[in-house]
Motif scaffolding. Structure first.
Motif: not given
Lengths: 113, 112
Positions: B10-35
């Protein structure tokens, strides 16, 4: 308009009463799948299908059945629903081989009492 | 077995901020990644799709990157707005099995 449709959107039923949730897509996708979403557990795959008459189990298939008689339709069948199947269900479709995005239906909220 | 982890939960920020969400995965044999974005009790809206051969994708104020070798993706949201408040999910499409594996999401709240 490209879309995945699900019906019904909301369903309240009783334990043991058979039900079917329909899923249909109009994009000629080979791949279709069903997920359930539960708080704290995220989205988990129930069943998937890579083409007509080809289906396979996902992570949580117990208590569910599916069929794929036509390319556009992939119904989810609960032959004897139980309260632990109360959940939010999503159908999804895509082309095979990861060539495009997965499209999701709007969800079906199922309550089994 | 592929595992997808999203930090923070969870993340709470004030309006106007730039932010980064992180995602990690254990097996690199992937076709694609979708958000995806999900509003409470609603369906999933696809935001960005990155093929395994790509490094990043952009759509408006959103930019997603993919480092397949290290098993990481980030979703950058510029100039956040209250309307961005939602849960953001990342998912990887497994090669071969065609299985989509989801993280548990990051719940974002942007305060006016």
């Amino acid at each position: 308009e490209a879309q995945v449709t699900q019906n019904p959107r909301y369903l309240i039923t009783v334990t043991g009463k058979k039900l079917t949730v329909t899923c249909s897509q109009n994009m000629n996708h080979e791949y279709m799948s069903w997920y359930r979403q539960d708080p704290g557990l995220g989205l988990r795959q129930i069943y998937y299908s890579m083409n007509v008459e080809v289906t396979d189990k996902g992570d949580v298939p117990e208590g569910y059945k599916v069929s794929r008689k036509e390319k556009r339709n992939f119904p989810l069948i609960l032959e004897s629903p139980s309260p632990n199947q109360t959940s939010l269900y999503f159908c999804a479709s895509s082309f095979l081989g990861g060539v495009g995005e997965q499209y999701f239906g709007p969800g079906t909220r199922l309550t089994v009492t | 077995k592929q595992e997808v982890t999203q930090i923070p939960a969870a993340l709470s920020v004030p309006e106007g901020e730039n932010l980064v969400l992180n995602c990690s995965f254990t097996d690199s044999a992937i076709y694609n990644l979708q958000w995806f974005r999900q509003d409470p009790g609603k369906g999933l809206t696809s935001l960005l799709l990155i093929q395994s051969s790509q490094r990043e994708q952009t759509s408006g104020r959103l930019n997603a990157s993919l480092d397949k070798s290290s098993g990481r993706s980030t979703l950058y949201i510029a100039a956040s707005q209250p309307g961005d408040s939602a849960t953001y999910l990342c998912a990887v499409l497994q090669g071969g099995s065609e299985k989509l594996v989801f993280g548990k999401g990051t719940k974002l709240t942007v305060n006016p």
